[in-house]
Enzyme design. Sequence first.
Site, PDB file in Angstrom:
ATOM      1  CB  THR A 110     -56.343  -1.006  -6.643  1.00 20.59           C
ATOM      2  OG1 THR A 110     -55.403  -1.814  -7.343  1.00 20.59           O
ATOM      3  CG2 THR A 110     -56.809  -1.739  -5.393  1.00 20.59           C
ATOM      4  CE  LYS A 156     -54.288  -4.784  -6.058  1.00 18.04           C
ATOM      5  NZ  LYS A 156     -52.925  -5.053  -6.454  1.00 18.04           N
ATOM      6  CE  LYS A 205     -56.321   2.793  -4.310  1.00 21.78           C
ATOM      7  NZ  LYS A 205     -55.918   3.085  -5.687  1.00 21.78           N
TER       8      LYS A 205
HETATM    9  P1  NAD Z   1     -50.161   7.085 -10.575  1.00 24.07           P
HETATM   10  O1  NAD Z   1     -50.564   8.103  -9.568  1.00 24.07           O
HETATM   11  O2  NAD Z   1     -48.743   6.970 -11.007  1.00 24.07           O
HETATM   12  O3  NAD Z   1     -51.032   7.307 -11.924  1.00 24.07           O
HETATM   13  C1  NAD Z   1     -52.397   7.674 -11.932  1.00 24.07           C
HETATM   14  C2  NAD Z   1     -52.566   8.699 -13.057  1.00 24.07           C
HETATM   15  O4  NAD Z   1     -53.954   8.995 -13.220  1.00 24.07           O
HETATM   16  C3  NAD Z   1     -51.868  10.032 -12.763  1.00 24.07           C
HETATM   17  O5  NAD Z   1     -50.932  10.315 -13.790  1.00 24.07           O
HETATM   18  C4  NAD Z   1     -53.011  11.058 -12.739  1.00 24.07           C
HETATM   19  O6  NAD Z   1     -52.655  12.306 -13.271  1.00 24.07           O
HETATM   20  C5  NAD Z   1     -54.044  10.364 -13.602  1.00 24.07           C
HETATM   21  N1  NAD Z   1     -55.416  10.820 -13.391  1.00 24.07           N
HETATM   22  C6  NAD Z   1     -56.067  10.990 -12.219  1.00 24.07           C
HETATM   23  N2  NAD Z   1     -57.356  11.351 -12.457  1.00 24.07           N
HETATM   24  C7  NAD Z   1     -57.501  11.414 -13.811  1.00 24.07           C
HETATM   25  C8  NAD Z   1     -58.585  11.707 -14.660  1.00 24.07           C
HETATM   26  N3  NAD Z   1     -59.782  12.027 -14.184  1.00 24.07           N
HETATM   27  N4  NAD Z   1     -58.382  11.663 -16.006  1.00 24.07           N
HETATM   28  C9  NAD Z   1     -57.173  11.332 -16.519  1.00 24.07           C
HETATM   29  N5  NAD Z   1     -56.093  11.044 -15.751  1.00 24.07           N
HETATM   30  C10 NAD Z   1     -56.270  11.078 -14.422  1.00 24.07           C
HETATM   31  O7  NAD Z   1     -50.707   5.685 -10.028  1.00 24.07           O
HETATM   32  P2  NAD Z   1     -50.262   4.211 -10.498  1.00 24.07           P
HETATM   33  O8  NAD Z   1     -49.163   3.729  -9.637  1.00 24.07           O
HETATM   34  O9  NAD Z   1     -50.121   4.192 -11.991  1.00 24.07           O
HETATM   35  O10 NAD Z   1     -51.553   3.390 -10.046  1.00 24.07           O
HETATM   36  C11 NAD Z   1     -52.740   3.404 -10.795  1.00 24.07           C
HETATM   37  C12 NAD Z   1     -53.719   2.406 -10.182  1.00 24.07           C
HETATM   38  O11 NAD Z   1     -53.102   1.121 -10.155  1.00 24.07           O
HETATM   39  C13 NAD Z   1     -54.096   2.734  -8.729  1.00 24.07           C
HETATM   40  O12 NAD Z   1     -55.452   2.427  -8.551  1.00 24.07           O
HETATM   41  C14 NAD Z   1     -53.189   1.816  -7.916  1.00 24.07           C
HETATM   42  O13 NAD Z   1     -53.740   1.486  -6.661  1.00 24.07           O
HETATM   43  C15 NAD Z   1     -53.119   0.600  -8.836  1.00 24.07           C
HETATM   44  N6  NAD Z   1     -51.918  -0.238  -8.649  1.00 24.07           N
HETATM   45  C16 NAD Z   1     -50.676   0.334  -8.543  1.00 24.07           C
HETATM   46  C17 NAD Z   1     -49.562  -0.490  -8.393  1.00 24.07           C
HETATM   47  C18 NAD Z   1     -48.171   0.100  -8.278  1.00 24.07           C
HETATM   48  O14 NAD Z   1     -47.242  -0.637  -7.912  1.00 24.07           O
HETATM   49  N7  NAD Z   1     -47.979   1.386  -8.583  1.00 24.07           N
HETATM   50  C19 NAD Z   1     -49.717  -1.876  -8.341  1.00 24.07           C
HETATM   51  C20 NAD Z   1     -50.989  -2.429  -8.476  1.00 24.07           C
HETATM   52  C21 NAD Z   1     -52.085  -1.593  -8.639  1.00 24.07           C
END
Ligand code: NAD
Length: 292
Positions: free
Chosen positions: A93, A168, A243
Amino acid sequence: MAHIVFIGLGNMGRPMAANLQKANHSVTGFDLSAEARAAAAEAGLKVAASEDGLFAGADVVITMLPSGAAVREVWSRAVPQMAPGALMIDSSTIDVTSSRAAHDLAATAGLLSLDAPVSGGTEGATAGTLTFMAGGTDEAFAVGQPLLAAMGRRIVHCGGPGNGEVAKICNNMILGVSMIAVSEAFNLAESLGLSHQALFEVASTSSGQCYALTTHCPVPGPVPTASANRGYTPGFATELMAKDLRLSQEAADASGSRTPLGAAAEDIFGRYAANGGRGRDYSAVISYLKTL
Ligand code: NAD
């Protein structure tokens, strides 16, 4: 079988990559965090120790990252290494401007691309029941749809590049505003001597009916599966709602669109996230509203 590189093995990315692997694709994952890499390897995924040599030869690269800056950074390294006709998918997102810039980068190199953000949370990511909102050309959607179907149940093509992100953030702006409205109604009813259950029974079958009320009901009792019955453990964390509302307001500013309730919701969830809301379900905003 596609050769897929999956970047970002966090709470969402890890189970999504695992579902692609279950669907018999060849998946290699990478994450900057050693902890995330170890957890993914433990979950049975093939994990690379670095990005070196990872993108050349990939049919598809999928990113699931925290921010637009991270997505642009990874795409700017991946795109030049991939063969024309390969597909980039971003399911993070992020802001619409970054998403469209990432699409432009891919198009310039002759790659197909989709933005395909999700709703359904970590439960949906694990169960493979996510909803995907996809933006991109018809050709990119035709190639990407079966892959998204391996991770989700509902795949909606929302139009051209960036339109998945638009869908979204608009959807989550509705949710943020409506959670505040539902919470204010419970607080008002309570102060006037009306029980939570009575308000729920009326509003859930009347014109006040909405998802924030009937699925994420912010008071304990009426909806047994709601986070309010588990001490407001997420669920959907307050900081993620803050966010998404921030992204909606950046997009509103950039497009000259007036969203006064969206702006108020951004302000409330932003302040709540900074004052005790972080790590709690967004429906706990009901208690924060009482303190204002
Ligand atoms: P998270 O923080 O658990 O995972 C993100 C991962 O990306 C981390 O492990 C981090 O180390 C890695 N990362 C960051 N920069 C990087 C890079 N340059 N190269 C490689 N790895 C890198 O977050 P999440 O909950 O998995 O969410 C991910 C996305 O999904 C976000 O944009 C969030 O808004 C969206 N989202 C999350 C949810 C939820 O319920 N968690 C629901 C819908 C959407």
